[in-house]
Scaffold this motif. Structure first.
Motif, PDB file in Angstrom:
ATOM      1  N   GLU A   1       0.825  -1.201   0.000  1.00  0.00           N
ATOM      2  CA  GLU A   1       0.000   0.000   0.000  1.00  0.00           C
ATOM      3  C   GLU A   1       0.870   1.266   0.000  1.00  0.00           C
ATOM      4  OE1 GLU A   1      -3.739   1.768   0.029  1.00  0.00           O
ATOM      5  OE2 GLU A   1      -3.473  -0.406   0.232  1.00  0.00           O
ATOM      6  N   ILE A   2       1.866   1.268   0.882  1.00  0.00           N
ATOM      7  CA  ILE A   2       2.735   2.443   0.998  1.00  0.00           C
ATOM      8  C   ILE A   2       3.558   2.641  -0.284  1.00  0.00           C
ATOM      9  CG2 ILE A   2       4.679   3.450   2.254  1.00  0.00           C
ATOM     10  CD1 ILE A   2       3.607   1.996   4.769  1.00  0.00           C
ATOM     11  N   LEU A   3       4.104   1.541  -0.792  1.00  0.00           N
ATOM     12  CA  LEU A   3       4.918   1.650  -2.007  1.00  0.00           C
ATOM     13  C   LEU A   3       4.084   2.132  -3.186  1.00  0.00           C
ATOM     14  CD1 LEU A   3       7.132  -1.564  -1.752  1.00  0.00           C
ATOM     15  CD2 LEU A   3       7.805   0.793  -1.304  1.00  0.00           C
ATOM     16  N   GLN A   4       2.876   1.568  -3.318  1.00  0.00           N
ATOM     17  CA  GLN A   4       1.976   1.981  -4.392  1.00  0.00           C
ATOM     18  C   GLN A   4       1.681   3.466  -4.291  1.00  0.00           C
ATOM     19  OE1 GLN A   4       0.569   0.639  -6.984  1.00  0.00           O
ATOM     20  NE2 GLN A   4       1.167  -1.499  -6.723  1.00  0.00           N
ATOM     21  N   SER A   5       1.362   3.856  -3.081  1.00  0.00           N
ATOM     22  CA  SER A   5       0.955   5.220  -2.861  1.00  0.00           C
ATOM     23  C   SER A   5       2.097   6.189  -3.212  1.00  0.00           C
ATOM     24  CB  SER A   5       0.513   5.336  -1.403  1.00  0.00           C
ATOM     25  OG  SER A   5       0.438   6.648  -1.010  1.00  0.00           O
ATOM     26  N   PHE A   6       3.309   5.800  -2.865  1.00  0.00           N
ATOM     27  CA  PHE A   6       4.461   6.638  -3.203  1.00  0.00           C
ATOM     28  C   PHE A   6       4.697   6.645  -4.715  1.00  0.00           C
ATOM     29  CE2 PHE A   6       9.195   7.369  -3.313  1.00  0.00           C
ATOM     30  CZ  PHE A   6       9.147   8.688  -2.873  1.00  0.00           C
ATOM     31  N   ALA A   7       4.568   5.471  -5.333  1.00  0.00           N
ATOM     32  CA  ALA A   7       4.750   5.377  -6.782  1.00  0.00           C
ATOM     33  C   ALA A   7       3.714   6.219  -7.508  1.00  0.00           C
ATOM     34  CB  ALA A   7       4.660   3.920  -7.233  1.00  0.00           C
TER      35      ALA A   7
END
Ligand code: ADP
Ligand code: ZN
Ligand code: ZN
Length: 742
Positions: free
Chosen positions: A539-545
């Motif tokens: 979730e965090i990685l997606q959101s940053f991407a």
């Protein structure tokens, strides 16, 4: 010269309940070429010498009883050994190698039978055109419908998606898909039959063309494979050099031969992007294992592998035990990763077990990394592995980042007490202005219990072992290798500064300070605390991407696997922290983390910068990482290992004794130590300890540890066996539990 006699240890009567002992047989000369671990043999058994079937678990040159008492193997039984039989032999090998019980080994290699109704593998198919999806996407973006945004993006890229992978990796639920199905945006199709593998893998269109370096690496392996030669290969390629493309080329080749493939990828790097790359190329013949699967789902996937419904299993360490009937290739990506070592019994390393499994199955083994473990590179140097190298990035215009090393001692001397050096701060301001993204990396977790000086940056080290002393709550500093122990000094032993304390600042603190310094910036934090929740990591990685934040702050987790094309600056807050971990691998870990973190900057079209803040700008792990020069690091590190007698030059077996009764433990550890020394001290065996383990008392259990060193692992194995014998036979060890590692 007379040819040496060979003996085989054989498991007779293969039922899982009844395999706790082996019988030794002589290998008659005419069979010496055809008998090896894992093969099935016919043997005379018992008084009447009735013919029985047995499985060879190992071959040795030494007889375990009087040679005239040993019977001959009658014949090799032709025909394939079943996967279950192979797994039992593998379990036996693990028991011997790692000193666990057969039961523990069997539990590791055999899937837990936990039947669920086998699920059909479903596919999500878009019923809309790309243009229509774009409109839906824009709408979802307006409404901030995160899951839908992800789904539409993925469908625009791929047209159809594997249901299981999508729900697992993108956090898309059945409840969310239902209304989209009703609105005829998508359709969920049940995959009635798997596709025809040979036909599918023959379809090569649309693939990336390998560059000459990749081509050379791939064809070396393929040529060997076609010639019937099986080896271990070490694919050393800088981040972004296209190792994954090489793996896929090899996989394609092996699949066309009708064999199966296991790909190990550390769980943290097994992102949606990576999974989809494999899916796009190999379709639904790919399956994924991960720790979030329930026991039933896991079993279901392994069954599918056994039935031949999938040909590629991708997953963490445990995917190694996928019961493929005809395994042709094992790939271990990021082979340097610590996660490949099991920290519970059997304490195996995936590399070693993979090598054994590859040998049993006549399969090739490919290890890949941008920063190979010193162990593996050493093997390659000594010709045990075949080294394959990729020197440059595969994508055009993708260059390695510019690395700037900042000396934190100078910052302090010039009155800058902020965690941001002037250089880093300046560059951050510029990126924020240009709306480019930044990653801040803090390798603190797990390294907090040592003491360092804020003026000179030195950690207080053991005078005997050259590792950092560990800070204990009683205010003392201890060496967990040799037992050296001292009071916490008031001033720095190196420079006399009074600014000396157990190391503090973690990611949370860094987030606070970043907010204060850059109040306008959007910040995300990723560490063990923020990712405790299921799916939070993705979730965090997606959101940053997706550009939801300007700055991502995190621990080791953020340096793995993900591509963020808009990240142009990586700040490493205190590069040398990991140098002070009380572990001889701390230099290796540091080099690896710095190199991998630097590899995150500038993967897209924009050039990248990396700022390494450190108290040890001259340490070779830092300078070599700044130069992105693995060879430079490796040569220095090997010198250090040689000098100190650490692996891979020397092998180490650690024996941990533990008990709730401290007095009993001390007595037992001393007697054990004396006994082992008495038996082995003459063979050039080095014994260190017993010392208190770190931590000494864990859950009310006291723990002491001995390190036993020798150049040959065989000697250590012998010692372990004697130790296990002592442990079983002597009254004083009755209440002591033993744990072997190495
Ligand atoms: P690694 O696994 O070594 O980090 P990847 O295989 O992920 O590298 O490749 C990095 C990027 O370069 C990916 O986006 C990949 O699609 C691209 N790439 C790899 N090989 C080639 C090639 N031969 N030509 C063009 N692009 C390539
Ligand atoms: Zn100092
Ligand atoms: Zn020491």
């Amino acid at each position: 010269m007379e040819k040496q006699e060979l003996y085989a240890d054989v498991i007779v009567d293969l039922s899982v309940k009844n395999v706790d002992r082996v019988f030794q047989y002589r290998i008659p000369p005419e069979l010496s070429d055809s008998v090896s671990a894992g093969c099935r043999v016919e043997i005379p058994f018992g008084r009447g010498n009735t013919s029985k079937c047995g499985y060879v678990v190992s071959v040795t040159g030494t007889a375990s009883l009087a040679p005239d008492k040993i019977k001959d193997i009658r014949a090799v039984v032709p025909g394939a050994v079943s996967v279950q039989e192979q797994m039992i032999v593998l379990a036996w090998w693990m028991k011997e190698r790692y000193g666990c019980t057969m039961n523990q080994a069997l539990k590791t290699v055999m899937p837990v039978k936990n039947r669920v109704a086998p699920k059909e593998e479903k596919t999500i198919v878009s019923l809309k055109t790309k243009e229509e999806l774009a409109v839906l996407l824009a709408d979802a973006e307006r409404k901030k419908h995160r899951a839908r945004i992800r789904l539409y993006r993925a469908l625009m890229e791929n047209g159809e998606l594997p249901y299981r992978l999508t729900s697992m990796k993108l956090g898309i639920t059945a409840a969310m898909l239902k209304p989209l199905e009703e609105k005829k945006i998508i359709e969920i199709r049940a995959e009635k039959k798997s596709r025809d593998p040979i036909r599918d893998y023959g379809r090569e269109s649309g693939h990336i063309r390998l560059n000459p370096e990749q081509e050379a690496a791939a064809s070396t392996v393929i040529r060997d494979y076609d010639a019937g030669i099986r080896k271990t290969y070490l694919l050393h390629g800088i981040t972004g050099s296209g190792k994954t493309e090489v793996y896929m080329e090899l996989i394609g080749h092996v699949l066309r031969e009708g064999k199966q493939v296991i790909v190990l990828i550390p769980e943290i790097s097994l992102t949606y992007q990576t999974v989809m790359r494999f899916y796009r190329r190999f379709g639904n013949r790919v399956s994924i294992l991960n720790s979030r699967l329930s026991a039933g789902e896991r079993y279901d996937q392994l069954e599918r592998a056994m039935r031949g419904e999938v040909d590629i299993m991708i997953g963490p360490r445990s995917a190694l035990f996928t019961p493929f009937p005809d395994l042709g290739l094992i790939i271990i990506d990021e082979e340097h990763e610590g996660a490949y070592k099991s920290e519970t019994a059997p304490r195996y390393h995936a590399r070693e077990v993979a090598a054994m499994r590859a040998k049993m199955n006549h399969a090739s083994l490919v290890l890949g990394s941008a920063t190979p473990s010193v162990e593996s590179y050493y093997m390659a140097e000594n010709g045990e592995y075949r080294l394959l190298t990729l020197h440059s990035r595969a994508k055009k215009n993708s260059r390695l980042a510019n690395v700037h090393v900042v000396d934190l001692r100078e910052e302090m001397a010039e009155g800058n007490r902020s965690v941001f050096s002037r250089k880093l701060r300046e560059m951050m301001e510029e990126r924020l202005k240009n709306r480019e993204q930044i990653m801040l990396f803090m390798n603190r977790r797990g390294y907090a219990n040592f003491v360092s000086c804020r003026s000179c940056g030195q950690a207080v080290r053991c005078p005997h072992c050259d590792v950092s002393l560990t800070y204990h709550r009683d205010g003392r500093l201890k060496c967990h290798y040799c037992g050296f122990d001292m009071r916490l000094p008031k001033t720095c032993p190196e420079c006399g500064s009074p600014f000396i304390a157990p190391f503090g600042a973690g990611t949370q603190k860094l987030e606070e300070l970043t907010k204060k310094t850059f109040p306008e910036a959007g910040i995300l934090r990723m560490d063990a605390d923020t990712t405790a929740k299921k799916g939070a990591h993705e979730e965090i990685l997606q959101s940053f991407a997706e550009g939801d934040a300007d700055i991502l702050i995190g621990t080791q987790m953020i340096v793995k696997g993900h591509d963020f094309p808009n990240v142009t600056l990586v700040g490493i807050m205190a590069a040398d922290l990991s140098l002070y971990a009380p572990d001889f691998r701390s230099g290796e870990r540091t080099f690896e983390l710095l190199t991998q973190a630097s590899g995150r900057a500038g993967r897209g079209d924009l050039p990248g910068d990396v700022v390494i803040q450190t108290y040890a700008p001259d340490h070779f792990a830092v300078t070599a990482a700044a130069e992105q020069d693995y060879g430079l690091f490796y040569r220095q590190e090997l010198l250090y290992r040689k000098m100190m007698g650490y692996p891979p030059v020397m092998k180490i077996l650690s024996v941990m004794l533990s008990s709730a009764d401290e007095a009993e433990l001390c007595f037992a550890a001393d007697s054990f130590n004396r006994e082992i020394r008495r038996q082995y001290a003459l063979d050039g065996v080095l014994i260190i300890g017993p010392v208190e383990a770190s931590p000494y008392k864990l859950n009310d259990i006291y723990r002491k540890i001995l390190y036993i060193k020798n150049e040959s692992y065989d000697i250590l194995l012998k010692i372990r066996k004697s130790a296990q014998k002592l442990e079983e036979e002597h009254e004083i060890y009755k209440n002591i539990s033993f744990q072997y590692d190495g």
